[in-house]
Design a protein around this motif. Structure first.
Motif, short mmCIF file in Angstrom:
data_model
loop_
_atom_site.label_atom_id
_atom_site.label_comp_id
_atom_site.label_asym_id
_atom_site.label_seq_id
_atom_site.Cartn_x
_atom_site.Cartn_y
_atom_site.Cartn_z
N ASN A 101 0.85 -1.27 0.04
CA ASN A 101 -0.10 0.03 0.07
C ASN A 101 0.85 1.48 -0.16
OD1 ASN A 101 -0.83 -2.31 1.55
ND2 ASN A 101 -2.88 -1.18 1.75
N LYS A 102 2.08 1.28 0.69
CA LYS A 102 2.78 2.36 0.96
C LYS A 102 2.22 3.58 1.26
CE LYS A 102 6.18 3.09 -2.10
NZ LYS A 102 7.08 3.63 -3.25
N PRO A 103 1.73 3.41 2.74
CA PRO A 103 1.07 4.65 3.18
C PRO A 103 1.86 5.77 3.60
CG PRO A 103 1.26 2.89 4.85
CD PRO A 103 1.77 2.27 3.49
N THR A 104 1.34 7.12 3.62
CA THR A 104 2.26 8.20 4.15
C THR A 104 2.51 7.95 5.57
OG1 THR A 104 0.00 9.34 4.58
CG2 THR A 104 1.02 9.47 2.46
N GLN A 105 3.35 8.84 6.06
CA GLN A 105 3.43 8.89 7.46
C GLN A 105 2.29 9.08 8.52
OE1 GLN A 105 6.49 7.96 9.11
NE2 GLN A 105 6.85 7.47 6.92
N ALA A 106 1.25 10.06 7.60
CA ALA A 106 0.00 10.02 8.48
C ALA A 106 -0.76 8.83 8.52
CB ALA A 106 -0.71 11.31 7.63
N GLY A 107 -0.60 7.96 7.40
CA GLY A 107 -1.51 6.77 7.13
C GLY A 107 -0.89 5.84 8.24
N GLU B 124 9.26 3.75 5.21
CA GLU B 124 10.08 3.47 6.47
C GLU B 124 9.37 4.47 7.42
OE1 GLU B 124 14.44 3.63 7.18
OE2 GLU B 124 13.88 5.49 6.43
N ILE B 125 9.29 3.84 8.82
CA ILE B 125 8.91 4.70 10.05
C ILE B 125 9.74 5.74 10.20
CG2 ILE B 125 7.76 4.80 12.29
CD1 ILE B 125 7.30 1.86 11.88
N ALA B 126 9.45 7.11 9.98
CA ALA B 126 10.11 8.22 10.21
C ALA B 126 10.42 8.44 11.86
CB ALA B 126 9.48 9.38 9.81
N PRO B 127 11.30 8.71 12.23
CA PRO B 127 11.70 9.09 13.60
C PRO B 127 10.58 9.89 14.47
CG PRO B 127 13.89 9.06 12.56
CD PRO B 127 12.74 9.24 11.49
N GLU B 128 10.26 11.13 13.70
CA GLU B 128 9.20 11.81 14.34
C GLU B 128 7.82 11.08 14.08
OE1 GLU B 128 12.42 13.68 12.53
OE2 GLU B 128 11.10 12.50 11.71
N THR B 129 7.42 10.15 13.26
CA THR B 129 6.32 9.35 13.40
C THR B 129 6.28 8.29 14.59
OG1 THR B 129 5.92 9.58 11.13
CG2 THR B 129 4.88 7.53 12.16
N CYS B 130 7.51 7.87 15.05
CA CYS B 130 7.64 7.09 15.92
C CYS B 130 7.37 7.83 17.23
CB CYS B 130 9.14 6.38 15.87
SG CYS B 130 9.52 5.15 17.31
N ALA B 131 7.86 9.03 17.40
CA ALA B 131 7.67 9.68 18.45
C ALA B 131 6.41 10.19 18.82
CB ALA B 131 8.65 11.12 18.58
N THR B 132 5.62 10.44 17.77
CA THR B 132 4.24 11.00 17.64
C THR B 132 3.49 9.61 18.25
OG1 THR B 132 4.25 12.39 16.00
CG2 THR B 132 2.14 11.41 16.49
N LEU B 133 3.65 8.40 17.94
CA LEU B 133 2.93 7.30 18.07
C LEU B 133 3.15 6.81 19.61
CD1 LEU B 133 3.33 5.03 14.88
CD2 LEU B 133 1.28 5.81 15.89
N MET B 134 4.42 7.12 20.12
CA MET B 134 4.77 6.85 21.46
C MET B 134 3.83 7.76 22.43
SD MET B 134 8.78 5.71 21.38
CE MET B 134 8.64 5.14 23.25
N ASP B 135 4.00 8.97 22.11
CA ASP B 135 3.33 10.18 22.59
C ASP B 135 1.67 9.89 22.96
OD1 ASP B 135 5.39 11.62 23.22
OD2 ASP B 135 5.47 12.78 21.69
N LEU B 136 1.16 9.18 21.65
CA LEU B 136 -0.29 9.05 21.69
C LEU B 136 -0.69 7.67 22.43
CD1 LEU B 136 -1.05 10.08 18.04
CD2 LEU B 136 -1.71 11.16 20.02
#
Length: 305
Positions: free
Chosen positions: A113-119, A147-159
C-alpha cells in the motif's frame, strides 16, 4: 517501564515455521523452541516474516502462538507477529494473538500500500487502541517500501503508551541516533539486521530480533551477554565468529537459507510454502561449507574462552 525494558533486553529469535507436507510440523517446532530456550534466548517471535506468516492460516497462526507460549512457560517472552497491510485484518490478528497468549506484539508497516506517515500514524493508532499489549513497531523498508520516520515513532509513543519499541531493519546505524534523538531513551530499540547487532548496541539498542539465532542461538545469546557485561572485546569476537553465518542467512530471500541450514543441521525440514521455494543446489552447498566452518570455529572459541 524498567521492568518492560528488562524483558525486551537480549536476543529474540524470529522463529522459522517447520512444515511437513502441507501441514505445520508442530512436533519439530516444539523441539526448535526448546533448543532456543536452553540456549538462553530472551524472547521468541512466532508468526513473523521468518515464520512465513503470509502463508499461514489464522488457525495455524493461533496454534503456533499458543504453543510457543505453552513451551516458553515464563522462561522467555513471546512476541507474536501480528501485522498485515490491512488495518482491519491487523486488528483481528492482534486480538487473536492476545487471546492465544502473546506477551507482546510485533507489527510490521503495511506493505504494498505504501501509506504516508499520516497513514502510518492512523494505522498504528487504530492497532494500539485495540490491545493493551506492548507493541514493537517494525520498520523494514526493503520489504514494505515505506520507513517509519523518527518523528512518526515519537508521535505514536506520545499518543499510545503501549507503543514502546521498534525493530529497526533499514540497514543504517545512523537511524538509531535519529530515533533516539526524536524519541529519547524511553524507546526500546531492537536491531532487525543480525549483522548490525553490535553497532546498534553501541548506539543504544538493547536487543536483536534475530534470524541467525535459529541456527546459532547460544552464540547470539553470548554476544548480547558479553555486551551487557561490558566486555566489548568478547562481544566483538562473537560478532566476528557469527559474521559469515549471518551473511549466509541472506544469500537468498529469508527464510530460505535459514530453513536450508536447519535441514543441514538435522533440526528441521527445508519445506517452504509457495511462492517461496527451497534454495538452489549451489547455495545449499555454500551453506553447508559455512555451517562446517562455523561449527569448527565455535567449538574452538568455546575451548579458548
Amino acid at each position: 517501564m524498567n521492568d518492560l525494558v528488562a524483558r525486551f533486553r537480549g536476543v529474540f529469535t524470529a522463529l522459522a515455521t517447520p512444515f511437513k507436507g502441507d501441514a505445520v510440523d508442530f512436533s519439530t517446532f516444539g523441539a526448535l523452541v526448546e533448543r532456543q530456550i536452553a540456549a538462553g534466548i530472551a524472547g521468541l517471535v512466532p508468526v513473523g516474516t521468518t515464520g512465513e506468516a503470509a502463508t499461514l492460516s489464522d488457525d495455524e497462526a493461533d496454534r503456533l502462538i499458543a504453543r510457543t507460549k505453552e513451551l516458553a512457560a515464563g522462561r522467555a517472552m513471546v512476541m507474536a507477529g501480528a501485522g498485515s497491510n490491512d488495518t482491519r485484518k491487523t486488528i483481528d490478528k492482534v486480538k487473536r494473538a492476545e487471546k492465544a497468549g502473546a506477551d507482546a506484539l510485533l507489527i510490521v508497516t503495511p506493505y504494498y500500500n505504501k501509506p504516508t506517515q499520516a497513514g502510518l500514524i492512523a494505522h498504528y493508532s487504530a492497532t494500539a487502541e485495540a490491545t493493551s499489549l506492548p507493541i514493537m513497531l517494525y520498520s523494514v523498508p526493503g520489504r514494505c517500501g515505506v520507513e517509519i520516520a523518527p518523528e512518526t515513532c515519537a508521535t505514536l509513543m506520545d499518543l499510545h503508551p503501549n507503543i514502546v519499541a521498534i525493530k529497526e531493519a533499514g540497514g543504517s546505524a545512523a537511524r538509531i541516533t535519529q530515533l533516539r534523538r526524536a524519541c529519547g531513551d524511553k524507546l526500546i530499540i531492537h536491531s532487525g539486521d543480525d549483522g548490525l547487532t553490535l553497532p546498534f548496541l553501541s548506539l543504544g539498542a538493547i536487543g536483536v530480533t534475530s534470524v541467525v539465532a535459529n541456527v546459532a542461538p547460544r552464540e547470539m545469546a553470548l554476544l548480547l551477554e558479553a555486551w551487557q557485561a561490558g566486555d566489548a572485546a568478547r562481544a566483538l569476537a562473537l560478532h566476528e565468529l557469527i559474521a559469515e553465518l549471518t551473511d549466509g542467512m541472506f544469500i537468498e530471500s529469508n527464510p530460505g537459507p535459514v530453513k536450508a541450514a536447519l535441514a543441514l543441521a538435522n533440526l528441521a525440514g527445508p519445506e517452504m510454502r509457495l511462492p517461496l521455494v527451497s534454495v538452489s543446489d549451489f547455495n545449499r552447498e555454500k551453506l553447508a561449507g559455512i555451517l562446517n566452518r562455523f561449527s569448527a570455529a565455535s567449538a574452538a572459541f568455546q575451548e579458548i574462552r
